[in-house]
Motif scaffolding. Structure first.
Motif, mmCIF file in Angstrom:
data_model
loop_
_atom_site.group_PDB
_atom_site.id
_atom_site.type_symbol
_atom_site.label_atom_id
_atom_site.label_comp_id
_atom_site.label_asym_id
_atom_site.label_seq_id
_atom_site.Cartn_x
_atom_site.Cartn_y
_atom_site.Cartn_z
ATOM 1 N N ASN A 1 10.621 -17.066 -26.743
ATOM 2 C CA ASN A 1 11.680 -18.077 -26.927
ATOM 3 C C ASN A 1 13.026 -17.488 -26.520
ATOM 4 O O ASN A 1 14.017 -17.540 -27.250
ATOM 5 C CB ASN A 1 11.735 -18.563 -28.380
ATOM 6 N N ALA A 2 13.024 -16.903 -25.335
ATOM 7 C CA ALA A 2 14.181 -16.142 -24.872
ATOM 8 C C ALA A 2 15.004 -16.927 -23.849
ATOM 9 O O ALA A 2 14.500 -17.824 -23.164
ATOM 10 C CB ALA A 2 13.712 -14.833 -24.239
ATOM 11 N N ALA A 3 16.267 -16.551 -23.747
ATOM 12 C CA ALA A 3 17.094 -17.013 -22.643
ATOM 13 C C ALA A 3 16.746 -16.202 -21.402
ATOM 14 O O ALA A 3 16.260 -15.075 -21.505
ATOM 15 C CB ALA A 3 18.568 -16.837 -22.985
ATOM 16 N N VAL A 4 16.986 -16.786 -20.242
ATOM 17 C CA VAL A 4 16.713 -16.097 -18.979
ATOM 18 C C VAL A 4 18.037 -15.678 -18.351
ATOM 19 O O VAL A 4 18.986 -16.462 -18.279
ATOM 20 C CB VAL A 4 15.923 -16.992 -18.011
ATOM 21 N N GLY A 5 18.089 -14.414 -17.911
ATOM 22 C CA GLY A 5 19.259 -13.913 -17.224
ATOM 23 C C GLY A 5 18.882 -13.375 -15.857
ATOM 24 O O GLY A 5 17.703 -13.343 -15.479
ATOM 25 N N ALA A 6 19.886 -12.941 -15.118
ATOM 26 C CA ALA A 6 19.634 -12.411 -13.775
ATOM 27 C C ALA A 6 20.712 -11.399 -13.426
ATOM 28 O O ALA A 6 21.846 -11.474 -13.915
ATOM 29 C CB ALA A 6 19.626 -13.536 -12.742
ATOM 30 N N SER A 7 20.349 -10.452 -12.585
ATOM 31 C CA SER A 7 21.346 -9.506 -12.077
ATOM 32 C C SER A 7 22.140 -10.190 -10.966
ATOM 33 O O SER A 7 21.741 -11.219 -10.420
ATOM 34 C CB SER A 7 20.663 -8.260 -11.530
ATOM 35 N N ARG A 8 23.266 -9.595 -10.622
ATOM 36 C CA ARG A 8 24.072 -10.157 -9.546
ATOM 37 C C ARG A 8 23.297 -10.140 -8.233
ATOM 38 O O ARG A 8 23.385 -11.092 -7.442
ATOM 39 C CB ARG A 8 25.374 -9.361 -9.400
ATOM 40 N N ALA A 9 22.527 -9.080 -8.004
ATOM 41 C CA ALA A 9 21.742 -9.006 -6.769
ATOM 42 C C ALA A 9 20.752 -10.160 -6.676
ATOM 43 O O ALA A 9 20.547 -10.736 -5.605
ATOM 44 C CB ALA A 9 21.007 -7.669 -6.704
ATOM 45 N N ALA A 10 20.125 -10.508 -7.804
ATOM 46 C CA ALA A 10 19.166 -11.618 -7.808
ATOM 47 C C ALA A 10 19.867 -12.946 -7.555
ATOM 48 O O ALA A 10 19.354 -13.808 -6.835
ATOM 49 C CB ALA A 10 18.422 -11.654 -9.142
ATOM 50 N N VAL A 11 21.052 -13.098 -8.128
ATOM 51 C CA VAL A 11 21.817 -14.331 -7.917
ATOM 52 C C VAL A 11 22.269 -14.429 -6.463
ATOM 53 O O VAL A 11 22.143 -15.481 -5.816
ATOM 54 C CB VAL A 11 23.023 -14.390 -8.877
ATOM 55 N N ASP A 12 22.793 -13.329 -5.927
ATOM 56 C CA ASP A 12 23.263 -13.331 -4.540
ATOM 57 C C ASP A 12 22.131 -13.597 -3.560
ATOM 58 O O ASP A 12 22.340 -14.183 -2.489
ATOM 59 C CB ASP A 12 23.916 -11.985 -4.200
ATOM 60 N N ALA A 13 20.906 -13.173 -3.943
ATOM 61 C CA ALA A 13 19.747 -13.402 -3.075
ATOM 62 C C ALA A 13 19.181 -14.808 -3.217
ATOM 63 O O ALA A 13 18.246 -15.167 -2.493
ATOM 64 C CB ALA A 13 18.665 -12.369 -3.388
ATOM 65 N N GLY A 14 19.720 -15.591 -4.145
ATOM 66 C CA GLY A 14 19.276 -16.966 -4.318
ATOM 67 C C GLY A 14 18.083 -17.132 -5.242
ATOM 68 O O GLY A 14 17.489 -18.208 -5.305
ATOM 69 N N PHE A 15 17.742 -16.069 -5.997
ATOM 70 C CA PHE A 15 16.600 -16.177 -6.914
ATOM 71 C C PHE A 15 16.928 -17.080 -8.101
ATOM 72 O O PHE A 15 16.033 -17.705 -8.681
ATOM 73 C CB PHE A 15 16.200 -14.804 -7.472
ATOM 74 N N ALA A 16 18.203 -17.108 -8.519
ATOM 75 C CA ALA A 16 18.614 -17.854 -9.703
ATOM 76 C C ALA A 16 20.048 -18.327 -9.543
ATOM 77 O O ALA A 16 20.815 -17.780 -8.746
ATOM 78 C CB ALA A 16 18.491 -16.973 -10.957
ATOM 79 N N SER A 17 20.407 -19.342 -10.322
ATOM 80 C CA SER A 17 21.766 -19.864 -10.312
ATOM 81 C C SER A 17 22.713 -18.842 -10.928
ATOM 82 O O SER A 17 22.326 -18.022 -11.768
ATOM 83 C CB SER A 17 21.822 -21.166 -11.117
ATOM 84 N N ASN A 18 23.999 -18.920 -10.549
ATOM 85 C CA ASN A 18 24.970 -17.970 -11.112
ATOM 86 C C ASN A 18 25.246 -18.200 -12.592
ATOM 87 O O ASN A 18 25.875 -17.374 -13.237
ATOM 88 C CB ASN A 18 26.276 -17.979 -10.318
ATOM 89 N N ILE A 19 24.763 -19.312 -13.155
ATOM 90 C CA ILE A 19 24.932 -19.517 -14.603
ATOM 91 C C ILE A 19 24.075 -18.534 -15.392
ATOM 92 O O ILE A 19 24.272 -18.347 -16.592
ATOM 93 C CB ILE A 19 24.603 -20.961 -15.037
ATOM 94 N N TYR A 20 23.121 -17.882 -14.714
ATOM 95 C CA TYR A 20 22.249 -16.917 -15.369
ATOM 96 C C TYR A 20 22.727 -15.476 -15.194
ATOM 97 O O TYR A 20 22.123 -14.550 -15.737
ATOM 98 C CB TYR A 20 20.827 -17.022 -14.806
ATOM 99 N N GLN A 21 23.803 -15.288 -14.444
ATOM 100 C CA GLN A 21 24.206 -13.919 -14.092
ATOM 101 C C GLN A 21 24.752 -13.157 -15.293
ATOM 102 O O GLN A 21 25.647 -13.615 -15.992
ATOM 103 C CB GLN A 21 25.254 -13.949 -12.984
ATOM 104 N N VAL A 22 24.212 -11.970 -15.500
ATOM 105 C CA VAL A 22 24.654 -11.069 -16.559
ATOM 106 C C VAL A 22 25.377 -9.893 -15.908
ATOM 107 O O VAL A 22 24.880 -9.307 -14.944
ATOM 108 C CB VAL A 22 23.457 -10.555 -17.386
ATOM 109 N N GLY A 23 26.533 -9.536 -16.432
ATOM 110 C CA GLY A 23 27.245 -8.392 -15.874
ATOM 111 C C GLY A 23 28.739 -8.549 -15.964
ATOM 112 O O GLY A 23 29.253 -9.546 -16.490
ATOM 113 N N GLN A 24 29.434 -7.597 -15.421
ATOM 114 C CA GLN A 24 30.891 -7.609 -15.461
ATOM 115 C C GLN A 24 31.451 -8.841 -14.773
ATOM 116 O O GLN A 24 32.475 -9.375 -15.187
ATOM 117 C CB GLN A 24 31.427 -6.338 -14.804
#
Length: 311
Positions: free
Chosen positions: A222-245
């Protein structure tokens, strides 16, 4: 000493980050007031009045405040700022938009993204992507401060009985107009408040793998889904999931990093998590330097096995 917290809300309910900001304000000491600037926002003001420790709620209600346009909120705050020693807001997109304008107009230095209060004029904040902590003392007559919500517990949302006082809103700006808002509807817990986060990185290879590998594990926890900036930049996930600075700062009880190498900017957004689990085929990946538990191996084998074991 009187402190003003600018509430983030949707005119009906308060954003949880407001409760974290109230806790930071309480550590400063003094009387605590909360400003609710919106339209038809009585429900949000009533919620603010119930927060434990709040002495007064100021309600500025006008059509031009409905959408939280920063220039309009700024004008309302400037009208009352001289009554306060501190003005605080969450270090969210909303707070980061409003507070710098107020600091500039008051000609004071903003203290950004604090993680601790040492004294009424002294705060701690991360610098260099969280690799160092700066202690900042301000002699400005009004301290303008944004608060990292993950660094403070949320104040109790019940137990208070503050008076609600209507105030005159500031004038509407003619330099910015609200056009539209697209709100992402998530079936999972919200990323910044979730107790468990499963994040994916470039190691997942593509968008299809990102979804097919992470979804079963996230469902099981029952977790939230996040993504690294590299994954977001590659189009794997929306930037609303981006975790980081450059994304969202999270500090869940459990953070599972899948196929994430551990770039400094990503670590800055999640290394305060209580327990960090890293899954990566590269045993030398930087992510393991902050992980409490590490699994070295093929994520396409390990993650499905882990999800299956949890179901």
């Amino acid at each position: 000493m009187t402190i003003l917290v600018i509430a983030e809300h949707n005119n009906a309910t308060l954003n949880r980050a407001t409760l974290n900001t109230v806790t930071a304000a309480q550590k400063i000491g003094g009387d605590l007031h909360v400003l609710v600037a919106g339209h038809n926002a009585q429900a949000a003001a009533s919620a603010a009045a119930k927060i434990a420790g709040v002495a007064k709620v100021l309600l500025a209600d006008a059509p031009h405040l409905a959408e939280g346009i920063a220039e309009n909120v700024e004008a309302t705050v400037l009208g009352i700022a001289e009554n306060y020693t501190h003005v605080l807001a969450p270090a969210t997109a909303y707070g980061k938009n409003v507070l710098p304008r107020i600091g500039a107009k008051l000609d004071v230095a903003q203290i950004s993204d604090i993680i601790a209060v040492d004294a009424a004029d002294t705060f701690q904040r991360p610098i260099y992507a969280g690799n160092a902590i700066a202690t900042v003392q301000s002699h400005d007559p009004i301290k303008v401060v944004t608060v990292r919500s993950t660094a403070f517990e949320a104040a109790a949302s019940e137990g208070g009985n503050a008076a609600i006082e209507a105030i005159t809103p500031g004038p509407a700006t003619d330099r910015a107009n609200f056009v539209s808002r697209e709100i992402a509807k998530l079936e999972r817990p919200e990323l910044t408040t979730a107790s468990v986060v499963v994040s994916g990185g470039r190691g997942l290879g593509n968008k299809e793998n990102f979804e097919s590998v992470l979804t079963p594990l996230a469902d099981a926890l029952n977790a939230a889904v996040g993504a690294s900036r590299a994954a977001v930049d590659a189009g794997f996930a929306s930037n609303i999931y981006q975790v980081g600075q450059t994304g969202k700062i999270v500090a869940p009880r459990l953070y599972i990093a899948v196929g994430i190498s551990g770039a400094i900017q990503h670590l800055a957004g999640m290394k305060d998590s209580h327990v960090i689990v890293a899954i990566n085929k590269d045993a030398e990946a930087p992510i393991f330097s902050v992980a409490d538990y590490g699994l070295v191996g093929d994520l396409f084998e390990l993650v499905p096995e882990l999800a299956k074991a949890l179901h």
